[in-house]
Design an enzyme around this catalytic site. Sequence first.
Site, PDB file in Angstrom:
ATOM      1  N   ASP A 181       0.830  -1.209   0.000  1.00 24.42           N
ATOM      2  CA  ASP A 181       0.000   0.000   0.000  1.00 24.42           C
ATOM      3  C   ASP A 181       0.864   1.259   0.000  1.00 24.42           C
ATOM      4  O   ASP A 181       1.984   1.252   0.518  1.00 24.42           O
ATOM      5  CB  ASP A 181      -0.916  -0.020   1.239  1.00 24.42           C
TER       6      ASP A 181
ATOM      7  N   SER B  39      -7.988  -4.825   5.037  1.00 22.94           N
ATOM      8  CA  SER B  39      -8.649  -4.574   3.746  1.00 22.94           C
ATOM      9  C   SER B  39      -9.018  -5.856   2.994  1.00 22.94           C
ATOM     10  O   SER B  39      -8.761  -5.974   1.789  1.00 22.94           O
ATOM     11  CB  SER B  39      -7.780  -3.660   2.867  1.00 22.94           C
TER      12      SER B  39
ATOM     13  N   ASN C 235     -11.009  -2.531  -5.351  1.00 19.99           N
ATOM     14  CA  ASN C 235     -10.265  -1.523  -6.109  1.00 19.99           C
ATOM     15  C   ASN C 235     -10.950  -1.112  -7.424  1.00 19.99           C
ATOM     16  O   ASN C 235     -10.557  -0.118  -8.040  1.00 19.99           O
ATOM     17  CB  ASN C 235      -8.830  -1.996  -6.380  1.00 19.99           C
TER      18      ASN C 235
ATOM     19  N   SER D 141      -7.510  -5.452  -5.263  1.00 20.39           N
ATOM     20  CA  SER D 141      -8.568  -6.049  -4.447  1.00 20.39           C
ATOM     21  C   SER D 141      -9.917  -5.997  -5.157  1.00 20.39           C
ATOM     22  O   SER D 141     -10.095  -5.236  -6.125  1.00 20.39           O
ATOM     23  CB  SER D 141      -8.670  -5.315  -3.101  1.00 20.39           C
TER      24      SER D 141
ATOM     25  N   ARG E 207      -5.008  -1.818   8.868  1.00 25.02           N
ATOM     26  CA  ARG E 207      -6.189  -2.642   8.587  1.00 25.02           C
ATOM     27  C   ARG E 207      -5.799  -3.678   7.547  1.00 25.02           C
ATOM     28  O   ARG E 207      -4.766  -3.541   6.872  1.00 25.02           O
ATOM     29  CB  ARG E 207      -7.362  -1.791   8.087  1.00 25.02           C
TER      30      ARG E 207
HETATM   31  C1  IPE Z   1      -5.442  -2.764  -0.249  1.00 27.73           C
HETATM   32  O1  IPE Z   1      -5.087  -1.423  -0.397  1.00 27.73           O
HETATM   33  C2  IPE Z   1      -5.408  -3.454  -1.574  1.00 27.73           C
HETATM   34  C3  IPE Z   1      -4.098  -3.620  -2.181  1.00 27.73           C
HETATM   35  C4  IPE Z   1      -2.945  -3.309  -1.641  1.00 27.73           C
HETATM   36  C5  IPE Z   1      -4.106  -4.209  -3.504  1.00 27.73           C
HETATM   37  P1  IPE Z   1      -6.182  -0.277  -0.535  1.00 27.73           P
HETATM   38  O2  IPE Z   1      -5.452   1.002  -0.606  1.00 27.73           O
HETATM   39  O3  IPE Z   1      -7.106  -0.587  -1.655  1.00 27.73           O
HETATM   40  O4  IPE Z   1      -6.987  -0.412   0.823  1.00 27.73           O
HETATM   41  P2  IPE Z   1      -7.897   0.650   1.597  1.00 27.73           P
HETATM   42  O5  IPE Z   1      -8.898   1.162   0.626  1.00 27.73           O
HETATM   43  O6  IPE Z   1      -7.000   1.749   2.088  1.00 27.73           O
HETATM   44  O7  IPE Z   1      -8.479  -0.125   2.733  1.00 27.73           O
HETATM   45  C1  IPE Z   2      -1.630   0.195  -3.305  1.00 32.14           C
HETATM   46  O1  IPE Z   2      -1.367   1.548  -3.361  1.00 32.14           O
HETATM   47  C2  IPE Z   2      -1.774  -0.430  -4.682  1.00 32.14           C
HETATM   48  C3  IPE Z   2      -3.157  -0.801  -5.036  1.00 32.14           C
HETATM   49  C4  IPE Z   2      -4.190  -0.784  -4.237  1.00 32.14           C
HETATM   50  C5  IPE Z   2      -3.373  -1.229  -6.398  1.00 32.14           C
HETATM   51  P1  IPE Z   2      -2.557   2.604  -3.348  1.00 32.14           P
HETATM   52  O2  IPE Z   2      -2.939   2.894  -4.751  1.00 32.14           O
HETATM   53  O3  IPE Z   2      -3.674   2.145  -2.485  1.00 32.14           O
HETATM   54  O4  IPE Z   2      -1.844   3.854  -2.713  1.00 32.14           O
HETATM   55  P2  IPE Z   2      -2.462   4.889  -1.680  1.00 32.14           P
HETATM   56  O5  IPE Z   2      -2.995   4.101  -0.517  1.00 32.14           O
HETATM   57  O6  IPE Z   2      -3.562   5.599  -2.393  1.00 32.14           O
HETATM   58  O7  IPE Z   2      -1.338   5.765  -1.297  1.00 32.14           O
HETATM   59 MG    MG Z   3      -4.114   2.398  -0.538  1.00 32.96          MG
END
Ligand code: IPE
Ligand code: IPE
Ligand code: MG
Length: 238
Positions: free
Chosen positions: A16, A192, A64, A61, A190
Amino acid sequence: MSQAAKHPHHVAIIMDGNGRWAQMRGRPRLLGHHAGARRVKEIVRACPDLGVRYLTIFAFSTENWKRTQTEVAGLMRLFKRYIRREAKALFEENVRVRFIGDRVRLEPALVDLMDGLELMTAGNTGTNLTIALNYGGRDEVTRAARRLAHDVAMGKLDPRAICDETFPRYLDTYVLPDPDLVIRTSGEARISNFLLWQSAYAEYEFIDTLWPDFTPAVFAQVIGRFGQRERRFGAVMA
Ligand code: IPE
Ligand code: IPE
Ligand code: MG
């Protein structure tokens, strides 16, 4: 009986912070995803020296899809590019690649590349890399329950035989051991919807580092801390 922790056999990572990493630099979020993908390569290569036999990474996810169409499309292009560009190196480095998650919603061209990489590396005996793509723990458990109910309805499974050893055979991860350590980068504490069933007794590390800054040196530090933990699995230490 307690079990002294050494190095984790199976590490799972919620990668993340790509978006924030890019935004901090005034760049589009997708640039952060590209930087994150480069980091994946290094982390996979670091596994043998750290004694990590199984590495599972959360790439996309089931939630996503709620992101903008531009970001989702960019991520799907990145996954295809990653597989095309990395397949040869992964094969040569003896990495066995698997994908978990629901493939039904993914575009056929991506699914073909995923199937191809799984097949190509099926005989490899080194690091077991599992990429969670369109993965959600609840979705996985629900799909498993559906298949299990089908087997019961077909008379192939006696409901009285369903136990915590039978059920995981229906999960996407049926060939994998449970993770010993789950790492989440970027400071969010968390899970997720990641590996809900499998992480019942995992150790967790929530670290502030954003995923594109997660170097093999940071990885080695986290693995080192795992060795200090006492895993009791519900028992009392002697
Ligand atoms: C979790 O990250 C999913 C992945 C790392 C692929 P997210 O950024 O989507 O999670 P939330 O929305 O902060 O919980
Ligand atoms: C995690 O990074 C990668 C995916 C969920 C695909 P994020 O895209 O969630 O990055 P932040 O949380 O917005 O910084
Ligand atoms: Mg994220």
